[in-house]
Design a protein around this motif. Structure first.
Motif, mmCIF file in Angstrom:
data_model
loop_
_atom_site.group_PDB
_atom_site.id
_atom_site.type_symbol
_atom_site.label_atom_id
_atom_site.label_comp_id
_atom_site.label_asym_id
_atom_site.label_seq_id
_atom_site.Cartn_x
_atom_site.Cartn_y
_atom_site.Cartn_z
ATOM 1 N N ASP A 94 27.058 50.041 28.090
ATOM 2 C CA ASP A 94 28.078 50.222 29.129
ATOM 3 C C ASP A 94 28.969 48.994 29.214
ATOM 4 O OD1 ASP A 94 27.146 52.706 29.788
ATOM 5 O OD2 ASP A 94 25.820 51.988 31.381
ATOM 6 N N VAL A 95 30.219 49.222 29.507
ATOM 7 C CA VAL A 95 31.184 48.141 29.704
ATOM 8 C C VAL A 95 31.874 48.382 31.042
ATOM 9 C CG1 VAL A 95 32.971 49.376 28.430
ATOM 10 C CG2 VAL A 95 33.199 46.927 28.798
ATOM 11 N N TYR A 96 32.055 47.312 31.773
ATOM 12 C CA TYR A 96 32.688 47.419 33.083
ATOM 13 C C TYR A 96 34.083 46.818 33.012
ATOM 14 C CZ TYR A 96 33.770 46.711 38.004
ATOM 15 O OH TYR A 96 34.387 46.730 39.227
ATOM 16 N N VAL A 97 35.045 47.534 33.558
ATOM 17 C CA VAL A 97 36.440 47.071 33.591
ATOM 18 C C VAL A 97 36.840 46.849 35.047
ATOM 19 C CG1 VAL A 97 38.847 47.651 33.105
ATOM 20 C CG2 VAL A 97 37.053 48.274 31.468
ATOM 21 N N ARG A 98 37.435 45.703 35.313
ATOM 22 C CA ARG A 98 38.006 45.431 36.635
ATOM 23 C C ARG A 98 39.507 45.298 36.496
ATOM 24 N NH1 ARG A 98 36.399 40.003 39.705
ATOM 25 N NH2 ARG A 98 37.734 39.163 38.036
ATOM 26 N N LEU A 99 40.241 46.063 37.285
ATOM 27 C CA LEU A 99 41.706 46.046 37.243
ATOM 28 C C LEU A 99 42.219 45.957 38.669
ATOM 29 C CD1 LEU A 99 44.073 48.140 35.045
ATOM 30 C CD2 LEU A 99 44.488 48.019 37.500
ATOM 31 N N ARG A 100 43.122 45.027 38.908
ATOM 32 C CA ARG A 100 43.673 44.860 40.255
ATOM 33 C C ARG A 100 45.030 44.195 40.174
ATOM 34 N NH1 ARG A 100 39.866 39.860 42.496
ATOM 35 N NH2 ARG A 100 40.050 38.569 40.630
ATOM 36 N N ILE A 101 45.839 44.422 41.190
ATOM 37 C CA ILE A 101 47.113 43.718 41.282
ATOM 38 C C ILE A 101 46.844 42.332 41.852
ATOM 39 C CG2 ILE A 101 48.511 45.802 41.530
ATOM 40 C CD1 ILE A 101 48.623 45.254 44.532
ATOM 41 N N GLY A 102 47.736 41.395 41.577
ATOM 42 C CA GLY A 102 47.551 40.010 42.025
ATOM 43 C C GLY A 102 47.979 39.806 43.451
ATOM 44 N N GLY A 103 47.281 40.446 44.405
ATOM 45 C CA GLY A 103 47.648 40.323 45.807
ATOM 46 C C GLY A 103 48.855 41.186 46.136
ATOM 47 N N ILE A 104 49.360 41.038 47.347
ATOM 48 C CA ILE A 104 50.536 41.792 47.798
ATOM 49 C C ILE A 104 51.719 40.844 47.806
ATOM 50 C CG2 ILE A 104 51.567 43.122 49.671
ATOM 51 C CD1 ILE A 104 48.739 43.901 50.522
ATOM 52 N N ARG A 105 52.643 41.070 46.898
ATOM 53 C CA ARG A 105 53.842 40.223 46.806
ATOM 54 C C ARG A 105 54.963 40.836 47.625
ATOM 55 N NH1 ARG A 105 54.021 36.679 42.318
ATOM 56 N NH2 ARG A 105 52.073 36.682 41.146
ATOM 57 N N PHE A 106 55.630 40.009 48.432
ATOM 58 C CA PHE A 106 56.770 40.485 49.218
ATOM 59 C C PHE A 106 57.821 39.382 49.265
ATOM 60 C CE2 PHE A 106 54.291 38.108 52.219
ATOM 61 C CZ PHE A 106 55.208 37.542 53.092
#
Length: 275
Positions: free
Chosen positions: A146-158
């Motif tokens: 099994d391989v785990y992938v983590r994907l996320r945006i770099g915080g909330i940019r405004f």
């Protein structure tokens, strides 16, 4: 008679200047129960409005993608060289939001990210979890375990513009943030800002909309714009009295105007007496 008229003019000038400088508390106080709205009492439960809780990824967003498996050496093959080390050791040298720009994966104009070995994967139009599953499905072909992938945006940019203490693009390192989180980060607006006319420019799939928000209104807590989203632009208009100066030098400006008016009236009085 002439001296009396001069006094009347002088008093009238004072009244006009001070009247123009008076700003009602109703224009600067946050979260009021405004007329025409159902009152929201203290300690009353306020349900969140329906809104897009899962941010939809868009072209030109930057996402952070990380891999974990039993074979750590193999997972490194799917990352850009040095990006993992930069994430681990570089956070102290720069803002964590900016760090994602250097170590993350940029979504191109067609909605794809370029991942080493995996090639192009289209993730624009998906939320974070859907995009994570797309990348995970693509990498599974290279692993027996099994391989785990983590994907996320770099915080909330405004981006904050107008009557804030500071303007520019900022990053809230949260998955969910309110409009007041953004206002606090940009610096609470001074008394010369139109808090009832905060313009929010929001990016949607394929276009943009401009919304107007009233920070004075307690009903904002139940609004779909109570939570900000990635790439929002906030613009706070100045009041008309802003032409007299900033809040911190308004009294100085008024003093200068009064001094000039007094000098002119004195000169007029002296000139008319000599005629």
């Amino acid at each position: 008679m002439h001296e009396l008229s001069m006094r009347v003019i002088f008093l009238f000038s004072l009244i006009v200047l001070f009247a123009s400088s008076c700003i009602s508390n109703k224009r600067i106080t946050y979260l009021q129960n405004l007329p025409g709205n159902e009152p929201i009492e203290l300690d009353e439960f306020i349900p969140f409005a329906e809104y897009e809780k899962n941010y939809i990824l868009q072209p030109f967003d930057v996402v952070d993608i990380d891999f974990a498996s039993a074979d750590d050496e193999l997972t490194k093959v799917f990352e850009f060289q040095g990006s993992r080390n930069m994430r681990m050791g570089g956070a102290g040298m720069m803002g964590a939001g900016d760090l994602f720009f250097f170590t993350g994966y940029a979504i191109d104009a067609d909605g794809y990210v370029q991942v080493p070995r995996l090639g192009k994967i289209k993730i624009a139009g998906l939320n974070e979890e859907q995009a994570r599953l797309e990348v995970e499905e693509a990498i599974k072909a290279y692993f027996k375990d099994d391989v785990y992938v983590r994907l996320r945006i770099g915080g909330i940019r405004f981006t904050a513009l107008g009557e804030f203490s500071r303007s520019g693009t900022m990053t809230l390192l949260k998955h969910r943030a309110t409009i007041f989180d953004a206002v606090a980060m940009a610096g609470e607006s001074d008394i010369l800002a139109k808090k009832n006319k905060l313009f929010l420019v929001r990016q949607y799939d394929g276009g943009t909309k401009i919304h107007q928000i009233n920070l004075n209104d307690r009903a904002l807590l139940a609004s779909p714009f109570y939570f900000i989203q990635n790439n929002d632009i906030l613009y706070l208009e100045p009041m008309n009295i802003r032409q007299f100066g900033r809040a911190d030098n308004l009294s100085s400006s008024l003093s200068l105007i009064l001094s000039i008016s007094s000098s002119l009236l004195l000169l007029v009085a002296l000139f008319t007496r000599n005629i």
